[in-house]
Motif scaffolding. Structure first.
Motif, PDB file in Angstrom:
ATOM      1  N   LEU A 174     -41.378 -23.166  80.764  1.00 38.16           N
ATOM      2  CA  LEU A 174     -42.028 -24.050  81.728  1.00 38.16           C
ATOM      3  C   LEU A 174     -42.392 -23.304  83.005  1.00 38.16           C
ATOM      4  N   ILE A 175     -41.553 -22.374  83.429  1.00 41.23           N
ATOM      5  CA  ILE A 175     -41.883 -21.543  84.587  1.00 41.23           C
ATOM      6  C   ILE A 175     -43.152 -20.754  84.306  1.00 41.23           C
ATOM      7  N   ASP A 176     -43.192 -20.087  83.150  1.00 36.64           N
ATOM      8  CA  ASP A 176     -44.357 -19.283  82.781  1.00 36.64           C
ATOM      9  C   ASP A 176     -45.624 -20.131  82.702  1.00 36.64           C
TER      10      ASP A 176
ATOM     11  N   VAL B 239     -54.068 -19.845  97.548  1.00 40.45           N
ATOM     12  CA  VAL B 239     -52.682 -19.389  97.411  1.00 40.45           C
ATOM     13  C   VAL B 239     -51.709 -20.513  97.758  1.00 40.45           C
ATOM     14  N   LEU B 240     -51.909 -21.154  98.902  1.00 39.38           N
ATOM     15  CA  LEU B 240     -51.006 -22.228  99.294  1.00 39.38           C
ATOM     16  C   LEU B 240     -51.228 -23.488  98.468  1.00 39.38           C
ATOM     17  N   LEU B 241     -52.459 -23.710  98.037  1.00 38.73           N
ATOM     18  CA  LEU B 241     -52.725 -24.855  97.173  1.00 38.73           C
ATOM     19  C   LEU B 241     -51.937 -24.736  95.875  1.00 38.73           C
ATOM     20  N   ASN B 242     -51.946 -23.561  95.283  1.00 39.52           N
ATOM     21  CA  ASN B 242     -51.182 -23.366  94.054  1.00 39.52           C
ATOM     22  C   ASN B 242     -49.686 -23.567  94.296  1.00 39.52           C
ATOM     23  N   HIS B 243     -49.218 -23.168  95.468  1.00 38.71           N
ATOM     24  CA  HIS B 243     -47.801 -23.365  95.807  1.00 38.71           C
ATOM     25  C   HIS B 243     -47.429 -24.841  95.831  1.00 38.71           C
ATOM     26  N   VAL B 244     -48.239 -25.674  96.469  1.00 42.99           N
ATOM     27  CA  VAL B 244     -47.870 -27.090  96.551  1.00 42.99           C
ATOM     28  C   VAL B 244     -47.927 -27.749  95.174  1.00 42.99           C
ATOM     29  N   HIS B 245     -48.845 -27.282  94.315  1.00 41.62           N
ATOM     30  CA  HIS B 245     -48.865 -27.787  92.941  1.00 41.62           C
ATOM     31  C   HIS B 245     -47.616 -27.348  92.183  1.00 41.62           C
ATOM     32  N   ARG B 246     -47.245 -26.074  92.314  1.00 37.31           N
ATOM     33  CA  ARG B 246     -46.036 -25.608  91.626  1.00 37.31           C
ATOM     34  C   ARG B 246     -44.811 -26.358  92.127  1.00 37.31           C
TER      35      ARG B 246
ATOM     36  N   ILE C 144     -46.887 -21.157  86.208  1.00 34.63           N
ATOM     37  CA  ILE C 144     -47.506 -20.037  86.927  1.00 34.63           C
ATOM     38  C   ILE C 144     -48.827 -19.643  86.288  1.00 34.63           C
ATOM     39  N   ALA C 145     -48.934 -19.813  84.971  1.00 40.10           N
ATOM     40  CA  ALA C 145     -50.208 -19.527  84.306  1.00 40.10           C
ATOM     41  C   ALA C 145     -51.301 -20.478  84.782  1.00 40.10           C
ATOM     42  N   LEU C 146     -50.941 -21.727  84.994  1.00 40.77           N
ATOM     43  CA  LEU C 146     -51.918 -22.720  85.427  1.00 40.77           C
ATOM     44  C   LEU C 146     -52.171 -22.643  86.928  1.00 40.77           C
TER      45      LEU C 146
ATOM     46  N   MET D 203     -62.780 -29.046  75.175  1.00 41.45           N
ATOM     47  CA  MET D 203     -62.375 -27.703  75.613  1.00 41.45           C
ATOM     48  C   MET D 203     -60.866 -27.604  75.576  1.00 41.45           C
ATOM     49  N   GLU D 204     -60.304 -26.552  75.015  1.00 41.81           N
ATOM     50  CA  GLU D 204     -58.861 -26.365  74.945  1.00 41.81           C
ATOM     51  C   GLU D 204     -58.477 -25.139  75.742  1.00 41.81           C
ATOM     52  N   LEU D 205     -57.448 -25.298  76.591  1.00 39.94           N
ATOM     53  CA  LEU D 205     -56.971 -24.207  77.418  1.00 39.94           C
ATOM     54  C   LEU D 205     -55.618 -23.753  76.905  1.00 39.94           C
ATOM     55  N   SER D 206     -55.389 -22.454  76.827  1.00 36.15           N
ATOM     56  CA  SER D 206     -54.109 -21.936  76.365  1.00 36.15           C
ATOM     57  C   SER D 206     -53.530 -21.006  77.418  1.00 36.15           C
ATOM     58  N   PHE D 207     -52.231 -21.172  77.704  1.00 34.10           N
ATOM     59  CA  PHE D 207     -51.570 -20.361  78.708  1.00 34.10           C
ATOM     60  C   PHE D 207     -50.193 -19.989  78.199  1.00 34.10           C
ATOM     61  N   GLY D 208     -49.566 -19.004  78.889  1.00 32.01           N
ATOM     62  CA  GLY D 208     -48.173 -18.681  78.624  1.00 32.01           C
ATOM     63  C   GLY D 208     -47.998 -17.762  77.430  1.00 32.01           C
ATOM     64  N   ARG D 209     -46.771 -17.259  77.312  1.00 37.16           N
ATOM     65  CA  ARG D 209     -46.515 -16.249  76.295  1.00 37.16           C
ATOM     66  C   ARG D 209     -46.647 -16.792  74.884  1.00 37.16           C
ATOM     67  N   ASN D 210     -46.379 -18.114  74.719  1.00 43.50           N
ATOM     68  CA  ASN D 210     -46.528 -18.713  73.400  1.00 43.50           C
ATOM     69  C   ASN D 210     -47.817 -19.507  73.264  1.00 43.50           C
TER      70      ASN D 210
END
Length: 229
Positions: free
Chosen positions: A165-167, A48-55, A170-172, A1-8
């Motif tokens: 990298l920011i994008d 929401v907070l889980l994603n924050h600690v990962h970021r 946040i996508a993930l 399975m391949e996941l694609s994120f971000g503007r590029n």
């Protein structure tokens, strides 16, 4: 399975079961202890907070690599993922939320036989993560957790991380209304433990979001000290 994120649509971001998560060539630690820390964070926090600690981890990692710092990536990962345990219902106690989280993380690491010196660094990283001009002068791992958290909360040092990298991060790990959720979580701490807000930014949030909240002013405390002058 391949996941694609971000503007590029970079193909380098992965979150496959059983494989390390990668963003832009950077790889998250996938040791047994790192996995247990991730599970603990998942159990303690909302999405929401889980994603924050990962970021927080990813932004710390990007800055650490850009600055060519010498640090323990697994330690930064563990401290990043556990740095807000003190905001969770299960791990909140009677101290500042940062200290509650540091204490909880230390208990977790002690249970799993983590080295005492490294556990102490994790404690410092979590307890000091909101303290500017102190955390960034401690060990590199302590500084990086501080940096990563403040990129995500206030946008500080974003210029050290590429927009791509920011994008991709946040996508993930989407923000999902993070600003509102985070300020409300801090306001709840101020409401329940106003004594921990004295002289901190928590006081600003509490006074704005908790009607009628009485947080003593540091100036009043100083002037009421039991001395003649």
């Amino acid at each position: 399975m391949e996941l694609s994120f971000g503007r590029n649509e970079p193909a380098a971001i992965e979150e496959h079961v059983g494989t390390p998560v990668t963003i832009g060539g950077h790889v998250a630690p996938d040791s047994e202890l790192a996995g247990k820390a991730k599970t603990l964070a998942e159990q303690a926090h909302s999405k929401v907070l889980l994603n924050h600690v990962h970021r927080t981890w990813w932004f710390a990692e990007f800055i650490g690599k850009k600055r060519e710092m010498n640090y323990d990536s697994e330690l930064v990962y563990i401290a990043s993922l556990l740095h807000d345990l003190g905001l969770s219902e299960e791990y909140a106690a009677d101290k500042r939320f940062e200290v509650d989280g540091a204490d909880a993380a230390s208990r977790f690491l002690h249970t799993h036989g983590y080295p005492k010196v490294k556990t102490g660094i994790v404690w410092d990283a979590i307890a000091l993560h909101s303290t500017a001009d102190i955390a960034d002068r401690r060990q590199p791992e302590v500084a990086l957790v501080h940096f990563g958290a403040h990129v995500d909360v206030m946008g500080l040092r974003m210029d050290e991380i590429s927009p791509q990298l920011i994008d991709d991060t946040i996508a993930l790990y989407p923000r999902l209304g993070f600003k509102k959720a985070f300020t409300e979580a801090l306001a709840e701490v101020a409401r329940k433990k106003p004594h921990t807000a004295i002289g901190t930014g928590l006081a600003d949030i509490g006074r704005r979001l908790v009607p009628g909240l009485d947080i003593p002013n540091v100036c009043d405390i100083l002037l009421r000290a039991p001395f003649e002058s």
